[in-house]
Design a protein around this motif. Structure first.
Motif, PDB file in Angstrom:
ATOM      1  N   LEU A  87       0.833  -1.204   0.000  1.00  0.00           N
ATOM      2  CA  LEU A  87       0.000   0.000   0.000  1.00  0.00           C
ATOM      3  C   LEU A  87       0.869   1.256   0.000  1.00  0.00           C
ATOM      4  CD1 LEU A  87      -3.002   0.884   0.269  1.00  0.00           C
ATOM      5  CD2 LEU A  87      -2.633   0.937   2.719  1.00  0.00           C
ATOM      6  N   ALA A 124       3.099   1.626   9.336  1.00  0.00           N
ATOM      7  CA  ALA A 124       1.957   0.723   9.241  1.00  0.00           C
ATOM      8  C   ALA A 124       1.342   0.523  10.619  1.00  0.00           C
ATOM      9  CB  ALA A 124       2.393  -0.613   8.661  1.00  0.00           C
ATOM     10  N   ASN A 128      -9.530   1.510   1.186  1.00  0.00           N
ATOM     11  CA  ASN A 128      -9.755   2.759   0.466  1.00  0.00           C
ATOM     12  C   ASN A 128      -9.376   2.586  -0.999  1.00  0.00           C
ATOM     13  OD1 ASN A 128     -10.054   5.367  -0.377  1.00  0.00           O
ATOM     14  ND2 ASN A 128      -8.641   6.234   1.107  1.00  0.00           N
ATOM     15  N   ASN A 131      -5.666   1.161  11.647  1.00  0.00           N
ATOM     16  CA  ASN A 131      -6.106   2.179  10.696  1.00  0.00           C
ATOM     17  C   ASN A 131      -5.529   2.044   9.291  1.00  0.00           C
ATOM     18  OD1 ASN A 131      -7.505   3.410  12.772  1.00  0.00           O
ATOM     19  ND2 ASN A 131      -5.766   4.680  13.338  1.00  0.00           N
ATOM     20  N   GLY A 132      -4.660   1.123   9.040  1.00  0.00           N
ATOM     21  CA  GLY A 132      -3.992   1.055   7.747  1.00  0.00           C
ATOM     22  C   GLY A 132      -2.588   1.587   7.887  1.00  0.00           C
ATOM     23  N   SER A 133      -2.236   2.603   7.142  1.00  0.00           N
ATOM     24  CA  SER A 133      -0.886   3.161   7.182  1.00  0.00           C
ATOM     25  C   SER A 133      -0.930   4.670   7.339  1.00  0.00           C
ATOM     26  CB  SER A 133      -0.128   2.824   5.899  1.00  0.00           C
ATOM     27  OG  SER A 133       0.092   1.448   5.797  1.00  0.00           O
ATOM     28  N   SER A 150      -5.973   3.680   4.040  1.00  0.00           N
ATOM     29  CA  SER A 150      -6.556   2.410   4.448  1.00  0.00           C
ATOM     30  C   SER A 150      -6.501   1.415   3.293  1.00  0.00           C
ATOM     31  CB  SER A 150      -8.014   2.635   4.858  1.00  0.00           C
ATOM     32  OG  SER A 150      -8.660   1.412   5.055  1.00  0.00           O
ATOM     33  N   PRO A 151      -6.290   0.122   3.588  1.00  0.00           N
ATOM     34  CA  PRO A 151      -6.285  -0.873   2.514  1.00  0.00           C
ATOM     35  C   PRO A 151      -7.641  -0.984   1.818  1.00  0.00           C
ATOM     36  CG  PRO A 151      -5.412  -1.822   4.528  1.00  0.00           C
ATOM     37  CD  PRO A 151      -5.923  -0.464   4.867  1.00  0.00           C
TER      38      PRO A 151
END
Length: 156
Positions: free
Chosen positions: A60, A90, A116, A94-96, A113-114
């Motif tokens: 990502l 990461a 997203n 929340n994702g990254s 976000s993955p």
């Protein structure tokens, strides 16, 4: 069996153009040579100016980096900065968290976000925002030298 193999070989040669590849025309060769030039830069600062470091850890983050760099180059982003860094942290929840640093100082932070699907839009928005901030920083630095002639501020 031999005739079947011969037939396949003949068909492969026919569909591949007789075994001859189409060479690039001269203009495409010149462009390719310019893009992959290994010539030593004339000035040492040419090695650093325009450099955008990738400190991403996940797919990502790497995708965001690629889209950011492509968008930054497309808009004609400022290349006389002293280096930008795309830093990814990461997180499990929340994702990254992606920070873009200029001179080791964060100038843009976003959460990706993955789930997203708007990562490309976020990267393009980040590129235009970072370009404006870098230009603003350079303008302020050029004015600062005329506003304060001392090398350091007073210690009061």
């Amino acid at each position: 069996m031999k005739s079947h193999c011969r037939y396949l070989l003949i068909m492969a040669l026919v569909f591949s153009g007789g075994g001859q590849s189409n060479p690039l025309d001269t203009s495409q060769q010149e462009i390719a040579a310019q893009n992959t030039s290994d010539a030593t830069p004339k000035v040492e600062s040419d090695l650093i100016d325009g450099l955008i470091l990738n400190r991403a850890m996940t797919r990502l983050g790497h995708r965001f980096y690629r889209e950011f760099v492509a968008a930054y180059r497309d808009i004609g982003g400022t290349t006389d900065h002293s280096g930008l860094t795309v830093l990814e942290r990461a997180t499990a929840r929340n994702g990254s968290k992606i920070s873009i640093l200029h001179n080791r100082r964060p100038i843009f932070i976003t959460i990706v976000s993955p789930a997203n699907r708007y990562i490309d839009k976020q990267a393009k928005a980040a590129a235009s925002r970072v370009d404006r901030l870098v230009q603003q920083s350079q303008q302020q630095a050029s004015w600062a030298q005329w506003l304060d002639p001392d090398l350091a501020a007073d210690e009061f």
